[in-house]
Design a protein around this motif. Structure first.
Motif, mmCIF file in Angstrom:
data_model
loop_
_atom_site.group_PDB
_atom_site.id
_atom_site.type_symbol
_atom_site.label_atom_id
_atom_site.label_comp_id
_atom_site.label_asym_id
_atom_site.label_seq_id
_atom_site.Cartn_x
_atom_site.Cartn_y
_atom_site.Cartn_z
ATOM 1 N N ILE A 183 0.835 -1.189 0.000
ATOM 2 C CA ILE A 183 0.000 0.000 0.000
ATOM 3 C C ILE A 183 0.877 1.249 0.000
ATOM 4 C CG2 ILE A 183 -0.264 -0.009 2.521
ATOM 5 C CD1 ILE A 183 -3.139 1.087 2.012
ATOM 6 N N ASN A 184 0.535 2.179 -0.882
ATOM 7 C CA ASN A 184 1.292 3.421 -0.977
ATOM 8 C C ASN A 184 0.879 4.376 0.143
ATOM 9 O OD1 ASN A 184 2.357 2.428 -3.390
ATOM 10 N ND2 ASN A 184 0.756 3.393 -4.605
ATOM 11 N N PRO A 185 1.814 5.181 0.657
ATOM 12 C CA PRO A 185 1.458 6.135 1.711
ATOM 13 C C PRO A 185 0.336 7.084 1.299
ATOM 14 C CG PRO A 185 3.838 5.951 1.538
ATOM 15 C CD PRO A 185 3.271 5.192 0.378
ATOM 16 N N SER A 186 0.406 7.614 0.070
ATOM 17 C CA SER A 186 -0.630 8.551 -0.374
ATOM 18 C C SER A 186 -1.992 7.879 -0.458
ATOM 19 C CB SER A 186 -0.255 9.150 -1.736
ATOM 20 O OG SER A 186 -0.010 8.138 -2.690
ATOM 21 N N THR A 187 -2.010 6.607 -0.872
ATOM 22 C CA THR A 187 -3.279 5.872 -0.931
ATOM 23 C C THR A 187 -3.851 5.695 0.458
ATOM 24 O OG1 THR A 187 -2.533 4.667 -2.892
ATOM 25 C CG2 THR A 187 -4.387 3.725 -1.676
ATOM 26 N N LEU A 188 -2.987 5.366 1.426
ATOM 27 C CA LEU A 188 -3.456 5.160 2.790
ATOM 28 C C LEU A 188 -4.066 6.437 3.354
ATOM 29 C CD1 LEU A 188 -3.797 3.497 5.317
ATOM 30 C CD2 LEU A 188 -1.405 3.950 5.892
ATOM 31 N N VAL A 189 -3.418 7.573 3.108
ATOM 32 C CA VAL A 189 -3.951 8.831 3.608
ATOM 33 C C VAL A 189 -5.313 9.126 2.981
ATOM 34 C CG1 VAL A 189 -3.601 11.332 3.680
ATOM 35 C CG2 VAL A 189 -1.696 9.790 4.149
ATOM 36 N N GLU A 190 -5.450 8.865 1.670
ATOM 37 C CA GLU A 190 -6.729 9.089 0.992
ATOM 38 C C GLU A 190 -7.825 8.207 1.584
ATOM 39 O OE1 GLU A 190 -6.214 8.510 -3.166
ATOM 40 O OE2 GLU A 190 -4.708 10.075 -3.362
ATOM 41 N N LEU A 191 -7.494 6.941 1.847
ATOM 42 C CA LEU A 191 -8.501 6.001 2.337
ATOM 43 C C LEU A 191 -8.792 6.178 3.823
ATOM 44 C CD1 LEU A 191 -7.488 2.690 0.507
ATOM 45 C CD2 LEU A 191 -9.121 4.433 -0.209
ATOM 46 N N SER A 192 -7.895 6.847 4.538
ATOM 47 C CA SER A 192 -8.064 6.973 5.987
ATOM 48 C C SER A 192 -9.314 7.760 6.358
ATOM 49 C CB SER A 192 -6.834 7.641 6.609
ATOM 50 O OG SER A 192 -6.710 8.989 6.178
ATOM 51 N N GLN A 193 -9.815 8.610 5.441
ATOM 52 C CA GLN A 193 -11.019 9.377 5.738
ATOM 53 C C GLN A 193 -12.224 8.470 5.937
ATOM 54 O OE1 GLN A 193 -12.558 11.651 2.296
ATOM 55 N NE2 GLN A 193 -11.038 10.574 1.050
ATOM 56 N N HIS A 194 -12.143 7.237 5.422
ATOM 57 C CA HIS A 194 -13.232 6.276 5.588
ATOM 58 C C HIS A 194 -13.030 5.377 6.805
ATOM 59 C CE1 HIS A 194 -14.644 7.618 1.716
ATOM 60 N NE2 HIS A 194 -13.543 7.220 1.123
#
Length: 339
Positions: A183-194
């Motif tokens: 998992i990419n860091p930027s992807t994790l940050v984007e998905l963290s809102q959920h």
């Protein structure tokens, strides 16, 4: 009843057709998470499949068309840019990729997949390009067969272009457990809102930026589970133990009961209403300690202060570049550093 697999992974019988499987990986972010698998696809641009409403079909097709135009313009810019010395072979590659983006059959299949299956554009691009890639690989002509590499490249470019257009109307349930090769860091940050419940990956380590982020966000995570993508499907129940590194697939009722208590206990230690550490931080024998946070994104500092953090030791600002798909403006950087 318990059994031992050839790889040493324990399994216990839930029923004749539904086995609980216990996998042992490496715990890289502490905590316990129980939820349903959300299979994350892609490498450069990571995404998941979701169903769109009938009223969103035209919007999703518009997103795809904008991404196609953006990808075409990027290829034209690369071909014409004075920054690159473009030889004949490189020019031919760009031309081949542009021809794929003009292929009416390919484009209409992607749009029809969005329309008929009511799925997000990212998923439609993946399904259709994967189908074409499989066909190319079966061709007897070597030169034509190798075109599948170009098609894979175009698929990745379209996925990246989709991330640069309007944001998809995407959300998933808060009980999702993200499963991916990595998992990419930027992807994790984007998905963290959920607010995902946990993360499982095939590769990664304790010091990777993604898992540093997971620890900052209090998202349990386990890695090192080779082949996990072949063992799970989106929507299946899963339990992640970020203390021991265990992952339970198709867990039994007994396991649900046991780990639900552990999850509740973990959530009780990270809830938002916990009081922040007050005053100086010191050891039991009175030595004062200064704690500074190691962060990838500004939102993690508030959590750090709750546990005694009094400043920033290291801020990895490359996240700003990942999030903005290029160079962030000066104003964007000033705003983020102020936070």
């Amino acid at each position: 009843m318990s059994t031992e697999s050839a790889k040493g992974q324990k399994t216990s019988v839930k029923s004749e057709v539904d086995l609980e499987t216990v996998l042992n990986g490496r715990a890289v972010s502490r905590g316990v998470g129980i939820g349903k698998v959300l299979y994350l696809h892609g490498q450069n641009r990571q995404f998941y499949r979701f169903t769109i409403g009938s009223d969103s079909i035209d919007l999703e097709i518009s997103r795809f068309r904008e991404a196609k135009d953006l990808a075409s313009n990027q290829l034209k810019d690369l071909s014409n840019s004075e920054r690159f010395s473009v030889g004949e072979n490189q020019a031919n590659i760009f031309e081949t990729h542009l021809l794929f983006l003009k292929d009416k059959s390919l484009l209409s299949k992607i749009e029809n997949t969005i329309r008929e299956e009511r799925v997000n554009a990212e998923w439609a691009v993946k399904v259709v390009t994967d189908t074409y890639v499989a066909r190319y690989k079966l061709l007897s002509d070597k030169h034509l067969r190798e075109k599948y590499i170009d098609l894979q490249d175009i698929g990745e470019r379209l996925l990246l272009a989709l991330s640069g257009g309007r944001e998809a109307v995407s959300k998933f349930d808060k009980n999702a457990v993200i499963v991916a090769k990595e998992i990419n860091p930027s992807t994790l940050v984007e998905l963290s809102q959920h607010q995902p419940k946990a993360i499982i990956t095939e590769t990664g380590g304790w010091t990777s930026h993604s898992f540093i982020l997971a620890r900052e966000m209090n998202i349990p995570a386990v890695t090192g589970l080779k082949g996990i993508l072949r063992l799970v499907s989106s929507g299946e129940d899963v339990i992640v133990d970020g203390f021991s590194g265990q992952v339970l697939l198709k867990p039994s009722d007994e396991s649900f009961q046991k780990f639900r208590a552990s999850e509740d206990e973990f959530l009780g230690t990270v809830r938002d209403d916990l009081e922040s550490v007050a005053g100086d931080v010191s050891t039991l024998d009175g030595v004062e300690v200064t704690i500074r946070a190691n962060l990838d994104y500004s939102g993690g500092f508030e959590n750090a202060t709750r546990f005694g953090g009094s400043g920033i030791g290291l801020y990895r600002s490359e996240y700003l570049f990942n999030r903005n798909r290029g160079y962030p403006s000066e104003a964007q950087q000033v705003e983020e550093y102020r936070k």
